[in-house]
Design an enzyme around this catalytic site. Structure first.
Site, short mmCIF file in Angstrom:
data_model
loop_
_atom_site.label_atom_id
_atom_site.label_comp_id
_atom_site.label_asym_id
_atom_site.label_seq_id
_atom_site.Cartn_x
_atom_site.Cartn_y
_atom_site.Cartn_z
N GLY A 40 1.29 2.09 -3.15
CA GLY A 40 0.42 3.18 -3.61
C GLY A 40 -0.99 2.63 -3.65
O GLY A 40 -1.23 1.56 -4.22
N ALA A 43 -2.60 1.86 -7.31
CA ALA A 43 -2.01 0.71 -7.98
C ALA A 43 -2.31 -0.58 -7.22
O ALA A 43 -2.62 -1.61 -7.83
CB ALA A 43 -0.50 0.90 -8.12
N ASN A 186 -12.10 3.34 6.06
CA ASN A 186 -11.87 2.59 7.29
C ASN A 186 -12.36 3.41 8.49
O ASN A 186 -12.85 4.54 8.33
CB ASN A 186 -10.40 2.15 7.42
CG ASN A 186 -9.44 3.33 7.57
OD1 ASN A 186 -9.84 4.43 7.95
ND2 ASN A 186 -8.18 3.10 7.27
N LEU A 223 -13.60 -2.34 9.28
CA LEU A 223 -13.25 -2.30 10.70
C LEU A 223 -12.08 -3.25 11.01
O LEU A 223 -12.03 -3.84 12.09
CB LEU A 223 -14.48 -2.70 11.53
CG LEU A 223 -15.74 -1.85 11.31
CD1 LEU A 223 -16.97 -2.52 11.93
CD2 LEU A 223 -15.56 -0.45 11.90
N ASP A 250 1.09 -8.43 8.58
CA ASP A 250 1.29 -7.07 8.06
C ASP A 250 0.00 -6.64 7.38
O ASP A 250 -0.39 -7.19 6.36
CB ASP A 250 2.45 -7.08 7.06
CG ASP A 250 2.74 -5.69 6.48
OD1 ASP A 250 2.03 -4.73 6.83
OD2 ASP A 250 3.69 -5.59 5.69
N THR A 252 -0.52 -3.79 5.96
CA THR A 252 -0.31 -2.78 4.92
C THR A 252 -1.02 -3.20 3.63
O THR A 252 -0.80 -4.29 3.12
CB THR A 252 1.19 -2.61 4.60
OG1 THR A 252 1.92 -2.41 5.80
CG2 THR A 252 1.42 -1.42 3.66
N ASP A 256 -6.68 -1.87 0.56
CA ASP A 256 -6.59 -1.82 -0.91
C ASP A 256 -6.97 -3.16 -1.52
O ASP A 256 -7.62 -3.22 -2.58
CB ASP A 256 -5.18 -1.44 -1.35
CG ASP A 256 -4.76 -0.09 -0.81
OD1 ASP A 256 -5.66 0.75 -0.57
OD2 ASP A 256 -3.55 0.13 -0.61
#
Ligand code: RIB
Ligand code: NA
Length: 309
Positions: A40, A43, A186, A223, A250, A252, A256
């Protein structure tokens, strides 16, 4: 208690499959690994700020279910204040189905669930804390009205705001721009918001100037491996901040990690130039792309070079 960083945003349980490539529509492929993690965007950003040493609080809603209980424990384990974490009995904890390919790229589908029940009532309870925070961070995985209200509360009380328009939504309320001290997106989000391609530095410069014109005090366009560009309303020249080359496993949650780090620097070093904060946040996010998962890959202060602090 005054918090350095408060995040009003989402919690998701990440259900992650690693596969050699991303499947096409209608296709089934074999993956090689599956795991469940804490995610999320809201978080994630809060946890990264906490791991760098910020005193943090999260304002969010999870379900009254196994995933929700676990998530609250995760906040406690990371030293995040949970006094403003609600549990809904009529919706499930948000979930994100994620597929990661061998190049470290991903596709994600989120089902926000309980996140969408975070509203003005919860914000009113958190208002005394929000007005005393140093930095407030919002995204778009909760109701946009909730994010707008939180940002207004912060701005009216001279609390610095970071807004991350992610995931991108059609017809985003233009008030988000004027409520952002730092509007951080982004290249994909920048493209959607401006309606023009952001495939190189020159196009990123044009997109950033356009977003600035809409009322943000500053804009950062990230970027990926190329780093980011920082734009300020009072300065005509954007600053390009390159990133160090790393091998991506990764990506992901890398965005954040960047935003959580930025929030930490804004709270702890308020007079540091924004491009310097962005350069340090790039370093933090660069560590996160070298391991799988979102929060599982976010570094702690002790893992990072001392010159970042
Ligand atoms: O930004 C990464 C996050 O997006 C993941 O953790 C997933 O939960 C989605 O919200
Ligand atoms: Na990662």
């Amino acid at each position: 208690e005054a918090f350095d960083v408060m995040v009003v945003g989402s919690c998701m349980t990440d259900l992650v499959s690693q596969a050699p490539r991303l499947p096409k529509a209608g296709e089934t492929i074999h993956g090689h690994k599956f795991f469940i993690g804490f995610g999320g965007k809201g978080a994630n950003q809060c946890i990264q700020a906490a791991r760098l040493g910020a005193n943090t609080a999260m304002v969010c809603k999870v379900g009254k279910d196994f995933f929700g209980d676990n998530y609250i424990q995760n906040f406690k384990d990371n030293g995040v204040h949970t006094g403003f974490v609600g549990q809904a009995s009529d919706a499930a904890t948000g979930a994100a189905s994620i597929i990661v390919n061998d190049a470290g790229e991903n596709v994600i589908v989120i089902v926000a669930g309980a996140n969408m029940l975070l509203g003005s009532e919860e914000l009113q309870k958190a208002l005394p804390a929000i007005t005393h925070a140093k930095v407030l961070v919002c995204q778009l995985e909760v109701s946009p009205q909730t994010s707008l209200l939180a940002l207004r509360m912060a701005q009216e009380n001279k609390v610095k705001t970071i807004f991350n328009p992610a995931p991108d939504i059609p017809d985003m309320d233009p008030e988000f721009y004027s409520l952002s001290d730092v509007f951080c997106c982004n290249e994909t989000e920048a493209e959607l918001l401006t309606g023009s391609s952001v495939a190189n530095l020159e196009e990123a410069h044009r997109a950033g100037q356009e977003l600035l014109k809409r009322g943000c005090a500053s804009v950062i366009i990230t970027l990926g491996p190329q780093g980011c560009v920082v734009f300020k309303a009072q300065e005509s020249d954007p600053k390009y901040v390159p990133a160090l080359a790393v091998t991506a496993v990764d990506s992901t949650g890398a965005g954040d990690s960047f935003i959580g780090a930025l929030a930490f620097y804004m709270a702890h070093y308020p007079t540091m130039p924004l491009e310097e904060m962005a350069q340090r946040a790039n370093r933090v996010a660069g560590v996160s792309v070298q391991a799988v998962g979102a929060q599982t890959s976010f570094p702690f202060k002790k893992d990072l070079p001392a010159q970042l602090f």
